[in-house]
Scaffold this motif. Structure first.
Motif, PDB file in Angstrom:
ATOM      1  N   ARG A 183      -1.488  -0.076   2.654  1.00 43.63           N
ATOM      2  CA  ARG A 183      -0.893   1.383   3.260  1.00 43.63           C
ATOM      3  C   ARG A 183      -1.989   1.911   4.130  1.00 43.63           C
ATOM      4  O   ARG A 183      -3.343   1.565   4.042  1.00 43.63           O
ATOM      5  CB  ARG A 183      -0.948   2.323   1.944  1.00 43.63           C
ATOM      6  CG  ARG A 183       0.112   1.482   0.840  1.00 43.63           C
ATOM      7  CD  ARG A 183      -0.485   2.188  -0.628  1.00 43.63           C
ATOM      8  NE  ARG A 183       0.000   1.390  -1.637  1.00 43.63           N
ATOM      9  CZ  ARG A 183       1.059   1.910  -2.313  1.00 43.63           C
ATOM     10  NH1 ARG A 183       1.343   2.947  -2.283  1.00 43.63           N
ATOM     11  NH2 ARG A 183       1.709   0.930  -3.281  1.00 43.63           N
ATOM     12  N   ASP A 252      -0.697   7.559   1.480  1.00 39.48           N
ATOM     13  CA  ASP A 252      -0.525   6.552   0.428  1.00 39.48           C
ATOM     14  C   ASP A 252       0.569   5.624   0.512  1.00 39.48           C
ATOM     15  O   ASP A 252       0.798   5.110  -0.380  1.00 39.48           O
ATOM     16  CB  ASP A 252      -1.468   6.934  -0.838  1.00 39.48           C
ATOM     17  CG  ASP A 252      -0.580   8.013  -1.294  1.00 39.48           C
ATOM     18  OD1 ASP A 252      -0.582   9.060  -0.711  1.00 39.48           O
ATOM     19  OD2 ASP A 252       0.112   7.758  -2.557  1.00 39.48           O
ATOM     20  N   ASN A 253       1.784   6.439   0.795  1.00 38.15           N
ATOM     21  CA  ASN A 253       3.013   5.769   0.741  1.00 38.15           C
ATOM     22  C   ASN A 253       3.730   5.542   2.408  1.00 38.15           C
ATOM     23  O   ASN A 253       4.643   5.043   2.293  1.00 38.15           O
ATOM     24  CB  ASN A 253       4.144   6.952   0.376  1.00 38.15           C
ATOM     25  CG  ASN A 253       3.830   7.357  -1.379  1.00 38.15           C
ATOM     26  OD1 ASN A 253       3.143   6.610  -1.993  1.00 38.15           O
ATOM     27  ND2 ASN A 253       4.397   8.383  -1.445  1.00 38.15           N
ATOM     28  N   ASP A 262       7.485   2.915  -1.134  1.00 40.25           N
ATOM     29  CA  ASP A 262       7.409   3.803  -2.205  1.00 40.25           C
ATOM     30  C   ASP A 262       8.429   5.070  -2.133  1.00 40.25           C
ATOM     31  O   ASP A 262       8.428   6.095  -1.660  1.00 40.25           O
ATOM     32  CB  ASP A 262       6.020   4.223  -1.951  1.00 40.25           C
ATOM     33  CG  ASP A 262       5.074   3.835  -3.036  1.00 40.25           C
ATOM     34  OD1 ASP A 262       5.245   2.879  -3.601  1.00 40.25           O
ATOM     35  OD2 ASP A 262       3.966   4.551  -3.332  1.00 40.25           O
TER      36      ASP A 262
HETATM   37 MG    MG Z   1       2.928   5.952  -3.841  1.00 43.02          MG
END
Ligand code: MG
Ligand code: AMP
Length: 487
Positions: A183, A252-253, A262
Motif C-alpha cells: 500500500r 493505507d487502503n 480494502d
Molecule cells: Mg485497511
C-alpha cells in the motif's frame, strides 16, 4: 487443473525479512464452512472449481490447515487516515499466507482476512464478521466483472466463532488475492520511521516485481511513480463513471498497483448523487463520491512525500500534475461510451455535466438510466426516460442536444447502438440492498442468495433470464441503508 496441495509457492515478500512483516499463524475458526467461492478467482490459481465443496477447502481457508510451503506473515505499514498520520497500522487481522504462481507464470498473493490477532491488532480482536466478509467478496468480484481493477476474492468461509461488534455476530474469513498487497502506507511507514535502507529495499522490490519496464527509463523510481499516478487516475475515473464510492480512501487502503483495495462501508450509487457519503462516520464528507477525485491526488501526494529520498521534489510535482488531466480524459472517454458516442467533441464534457445535474435534481437511478438509454434509438429512449425527471423543460433541452450529438456521431443501426452501449452499461450492480438481502439469509445459514447474487454480478452486462429482481431500483427500505462501519 490443480488440487489444493499442488499450489506452487514463491514467498518473495516474506523473504524481505522481519523489518517488513512478522510470522504469525492463523487462528482457526470454529466449524468452518464454505459460504461462497469464485470459480473465476479459482481459475487464476488453476484450481479445479469442484474442490471448493471439499472439507479441506474450508479447513485451509478457515485457518485450520496450512501448506508446508506457505509462510504466513502480518505486514507492517502506516498511513494517513482521514487526513491525519497514524504512525503504525499493519495487518491487524489479515495474514499474507504466501505468494503462489500459476501455470501462466502470474504471481498471486493469498491474504487471509479475519485470521486472528497479530502484533498490529492494536485494540482489535483480529477477526472479521460474516457480513463484511460477504460484502468484500461480492464487491471484489463484481468490480472485476465491470472491468474496474480490484483485488480479487477466492472465497468466504463462515463459522460458529462468536465475534462481538455492536451485537454478537459470527466470525468469517475472506481469502483475498492480488498481485501485491503493498500500500502507499508501506512507503510512508519506512519514510516516517527513518529507515532508508528498508525503504530502498521496498522500492527495489516493487520496481522489480511490478514495474520492471520502468528499469529501462533514465530514472526508474520516477517512472514507477508516474505509472502509479496514471493507474490511480484511470482507476478513479472508472469509479466515478460507474458510481462506485469506496468510503475509506486512507493511504493505507491505497494499492501501489492502482487497484480497488480494502472494502469497508463502500457503496454503488443508486440515485445519482455527487455528494453521496457512504461512510457514516465520515462526518465532513472527506470521502464523498465527488471528493474521491481530489482525494486520489491528495493520497498520491502523501506517497510522493514518502518518495522524496529517491526522487526530486520538482520531478514528483511534475508527475503529480499528470493526475487531473489523465483522470479527466479517462472519465470523459468512459462517459462518452456510456452515452453511446464513438467520436469526441469539445462540448461533450458539458453534455455529461448537464445530464448529471438533471439526474441529481430528480434522483434518477444512475445505472438504469444508461442501460435504458441504450435499449432503443436515442429519440425513443429519451422520450421514455423523460418521465423520470422533475425538470421536464431542462431534460427536453438536454435531450435535443443529445439527439443532435448522436446524429453527428455517425450512422448505425439500433441494434449496433444497443450492443455497443449494453457492453459498457451494466444492468446489474452490487446495490447495498441486494448485498443486505444476501447477508441476512447467510446469517441464518442460507448461502444460496449470496451465491446467486455473485453469479448474477459476474456477468453484469448480460441480461439473465429470471434475474429481473436484481436489476431493480431499491425498495423504500433499501434506500440509504446505514451500513455499519464496523467490520
Ligand atoms: Mg485497511
Ligand atoms: P481498515 O479500516 O479495515 O482499513 O483497518 C484499519 C486498520 O485497523 C488496519 O491496520 C487493520 O488491520 C486494523 N483492524 C481493523 N479491524 C481490526 C480488527 N477487528 N482487529 C484487529 N485489527 C483490525
Amino acid at each position: 487443473m490443480k488440487a489444493l496441495d499442488e499450489l506452487t509457492f514463491d514467498n518473495r515478500f516474506a523473504r524481505l525479512g522481519d523489518a517488513f512483516s512478522t510470522h504469525v499463524l492463523p487462528e482457526p475458526l470454529d466449524a468452518p464452512r464454505l459460504v461462497v467461492a469464485s470459480t473465476a478467482a479459482m481459475a487464476l490459481l488453476d484450481l479445479d472449481p469442484a474442490i471448493a465443496e471439499t472439507p479441506v477447502f474450508a479447513e485451509l481457508f478457515g485457518g485450520h490447515k496450512l501448506w508446508a510451503e506457505a509462510e504466513p506473515r502480518a505486514m507492517v505499514y502506516s498511513g494517513h487516515q482521514f487526513g491525519g498520520y497514524t504512525p503504525q497500522l499493519g495487518d491487524g487481522r489479515g495474514l499474507l499466507l504466501g505468494e503462489v504462481y500459476n501455470e501462466a507464470g502470474e504471481h498471486w498473493d493469498l491474504h487471509l482476512k479475519g485470521a486472528g490477532m497479530t502484533p498490529y491488532s492494536r485494540m482489535g480482536d483480529g477477526r472479521a464478521v460474516l457480513r463484511s466478509s460477504i460484502r468484500e467478496f461480492l464487491a471484489s468480484e463484481a468490480l472485476h466483472a465491470l472491468g474496474i481493477p480490484s483485488s480479487r476474492a477466492l472465497c468466504v468461509i463462515g463459522s460458529d466463532t462468536p465475534v462481538w461488534r455492536e451485537k454478537q455476530e459470527r466470525g468469517a474469513m475472506v481469502l483475498r488475492m492480488a498481485h501485491s498487497h503493498i500500500r502507499f502506507g508501506h512507503f510512508e511507514y519506512f519514510y516516517y520511521t527513518k529507515k532508508p535502507e528498508q525503504q530502498a529495499l521496498l522500492a527495489e522490490h516493487v520496481l522489480n516485481l511490478h514495474y520492471p519496464e520502468c528499469r529501462e527509463q533514465p530514472e526508474p523510481y520516477l517512472a514507477m511513480f508516474r505509472e502509479i499516478v496514471e493507474r490511480n487516475a484511470e482507476l478513479i475515473a472508472k469509479w466515478q463513471a460507474y458510481g462506485f464510492c469506496h468510503g475509506v480512501m486512507n493511504t493505507d487502503n491505497m494499492s501501489i498497483l492502482g487497484i480497488t483495495f480494502d472494502f469497508g462501508p463502500f457503496a454503488f450509487l443508486d440515485d445519482f448523487d455527487a455528494h453521496f457519503i457512504c461512510n457514516h462516520s465520515d462526518h465532513e464528507g472527506r470521502y464523498s463520491f465527488s471528493n474521491q477525485v481530489p482525494i486520489g491526488q491528495w493520497n498520491l501526494s502523501a506517497l510522493a512525500q514518502a518518495l522524496t529520498p529517491f526522487i526530486s521534489v520538482d520531478a514528483l510535482k511534475e508527475a503529480l500534475g499528470l493526475y487531473l488531466p489523465l483522470y479527466q480524459a479517462n472519465y470523459l472517454d468512459l462517459m462518452r461510451r456510456r452515452l453511446g458516442l464513438t467520436t469526441a467533441e469539445d462540448d461533450d464534457q458539458h453534455l455529461v455535466e448537464r445530464l448529471l445535474k438533471l439526474m441529481q435534481n430528480s434522483g434518477v437511478d444512475y445505472t438504469l438510466f444508461f442501460r435504458r438509454l441504450g435499449d432503443e434509438s436515442a429519440a425513443l429512449a429519451v422520450a421514455r426516460l423523460r418521465d423520470d425527471f422533475v425538470d421536464l423543460a431542462g431534460f427536453d433541452a438536454w435531450a435535443e442536444q443529445y439527439k443532435a450529438r448522436v446524429e453527428r456521431d455517425g450512422e448505425y443501426s439500433e441494434a449496433q447502438r444497443r450492443a455497443r452501449m449494453h457492453a459498457v452499461n451494466p444492468l446489474y450492480i452490487l446495490r447495498n440492498y441486494l448485498a443486505q438481502n444476501a447477508i441476512v439469509a447467510a446469517e441464518s445459514g442460507d448461502y444460496s442468495e449470496v451465491r446467486r447474487l455473485h453469479e448474477v454480478l459476474s456477468k453484469p452486462f448480460e441480461e439473465q433470464a429470471g434475474m429481473e429482481q436484481y436489476a431493480q431500483r431499491p425498495p423504500d427500505w433499501g434506500k440509504h441503508l446505514e451500513i455499519s462501519c464496523s467490520s
